[in-house]
Design an enzyme around this catalytic site. Structure first.
Site, short mmCIF file in Angstrom:
data_model
loop_
_atom_site.label_atom_id
_atom_site.label_comp_id
_atom_site.label_asym_id
_atom_site.label_seq_id
_atom_site.Cartn_x
_atom_site.Cartn_y
_atom_site.Cartn_z
N GLY A 31 -2.22 -2.94 5.38
CA GLY A 31 -2.54 -3.02 6.80
C GLY A 31 -1.65 -2.08 7.59
N ASP A 146 14.37 -3.48 -0.93
CA ASP A 146 13.74 -2.20 -0.61
C ASP A 146 14.46 -1.55 0.57
OD1 ASP A 146 11.93 -0.14 -0.96
OD2 ASP A 146 10.35 -1.06 0.25
MG MG Z 1 8.56 -0.12 4.79
#
Ligand code: MG
Ligand code: ATP
Length: 393
Positions: A31, A146
């Site tokens: 998205g 991340d």
């Molecule tokens: Mg990102």
């Protein structure tokens, strides 16, 4: 005038009735992130809209669920000045809407890229804020997995805000051992690239080491034309710090980019490191171009790439990787593929990397002879990995 004559706008969802989407801020696998305005208060928010129909596998679903749980935790009380605040999480039909504080200063990635490295005072301030945020999530048993300059935003007061818990996880305790290998290759720790079960917090600290290196030099510590080369360098902890980096900063980089996860510095100790002490009293409310620009330090801070996730618990054979991947690591290339004999001899994790190369090759038209094979590779890839590649420069 009769109330019946009033024309009420009809919205297709509760979300739409509360917020008006203004424009796109970023695009993800499932998205987009929009700038949106609260129709009542006029307040602006960043809204990540996740389309559940885009999930092609249990893994992807699981990661989105974890992101939702972490966002709900933030919406329900967790809060830190250097983490994007979540105001609300709505689920409606096939969509998850994460309504967040809007950080309007852009990504750290663009600041580093534009200035080709940051001057030490601002790097110190931003890095301290980053580590304070990391310490906070670790204290609350959350790992990010991340961390990279694309997921570090700057707000209007020029402070750091970390975002994107798409690979995040909540652990029972900080020593819990994990075996989902995910993140972005240039920022991935040795234990991640060698598919060794790992503890979450040290993996985040390694990524912070790569970010600090990038901030101070405008380049990445581990580079390679091919993924196997890159992973070999990471697993050996093979990198050099340019001589213009000050001794204290260089020492901190070494403590963060420490091959042995159990010896790697923690967020708490990092905040006590001489390079970050005393707490930054440099209140740079805005940055001059001379604070940001260090034009002599430039190399190749050039890559926005996310590999994805695999979790087979197998150990990685670097030699197999080196043997089987021959093409250079470029966004639009067709990569040589392994023979079926080679494929058989590959470890599961090596096949994972082969598929990453396959994925990269999908952006280039391939010959039309092996439709089935391509379909299978594509569906397997999509079935197991959340990976995508954002390349720039
Ligand atoms: Mg990102
Ligand atoms: P995925 O969860 O699939 O990995 P992603 O990496 O694309 O998705 P995010 O990193 O959360 O998702 O958001 C994508 C981009 O949108 C960010 O890199 C940033 O540029 C922008 N963005 C996200 N959140 C905000 C925010 N709160 N304020 C301003 N910009 C944002």
């Amino acid at each position: 005038m009769s109330r019946l004559n009033e024309v009420k706008p009809r919205y297709t969802s509760v979300f739409e009735s509360r917020y008006e989407k203004l424009y796109t801020l970023g695009k993800g696998n499932f998205g987009k992130v929009y700038l949106a305005e609260d129709r009542k208060s006029g307040e602006q928010y960043a809204v990540k809209v996740v389309d559940k129909k885009m999930f092609k596998s249990g893994d992807q679903k699981q990661h989105a669920q974890r992101e939702q749980i972490i966002c709900e935790t933030f919406a329900n009380g967790l809060s830190h000045k250097n983490i994007v605040q979540v105001h609300d999480v709505l689920t409606e039909n096939e969509y998850i809407y994460v309504v967040m504080e809007y950080a309007d200063g852009g990504e750290l990635f663009d600041k580093i890229k534009k200035s080709r490295g940051l001057a030490e005072p601002i790097a110190r301030r931003w890095f301290r804020e980053l580590i304070e945020a990391v310490e906070y999530i670790h204290d609350n048993n959350i790992v990010h997995r991340d961390l990279k300059p694309e997921n570090v935003l700057i707000d209007k007061t020029q402070s750091i805000k970390i975002c994107d818990f798409g690979f995040g996880n909540v652990v029972r305790e900080q020593h819990e051992v994990l075996s989902t290998y995910c993140g972005s290759p240039f920022y991935a720790a040795p234990e991640m690239v060698t598919a060794t079960p790992y503890r979450g917090p040290p993996v985040d600290l390694w990524s912070c080491g790569v970010i600090l290196y990038a901030m101070l030099t405008g380049s990445l510590p581990f580079q390679g034309d091919e993924m196997p080369q890159l992973f070999q360098k990471i697993s050996r902890g093979q990198y050099t710090v340019p001589s213009y980096v000050t001794p204290d900063a260089s020492d901190l980089i070494q403590r963060l980019l420490c091959k042995d996860a159990s010896e790697r510095i923690t967020a708490k100790d990092c905040l006590l490191h001489p390079w970050l002490m005393p707490p930054s009293n440099l209140r740079c409310s805005f940055l001059t171009s001379s604070q940001l620009t260090l034009s002599s330090r430039l190399t190749n801070f050039s890559t926005r790439k996310k590999v994805g996730v695999f979790s087979e618990g197998s150990s990685l054979s670097m030699s197999t990787l080196l043997e089987t991947n021959k093409g250079p690591l470029k966004p639009n290339m067709v990569v040589s593929s392994a023979t079926s004999m080679e494929k058989k001899s590959m470890l599961p994790s090596s096949r994972f990397f082969m598929r990453i190369f396959k994925k990269k090759s999908q952006v280039t038209p391939m010959d039309g002879t092996h439709h089935d094979e391509k379909r299978i590779i594509k569906s397997r890839f999509m079935g197991r990995f959340k990976g995508f590649f954002r390349s720039s420069y």
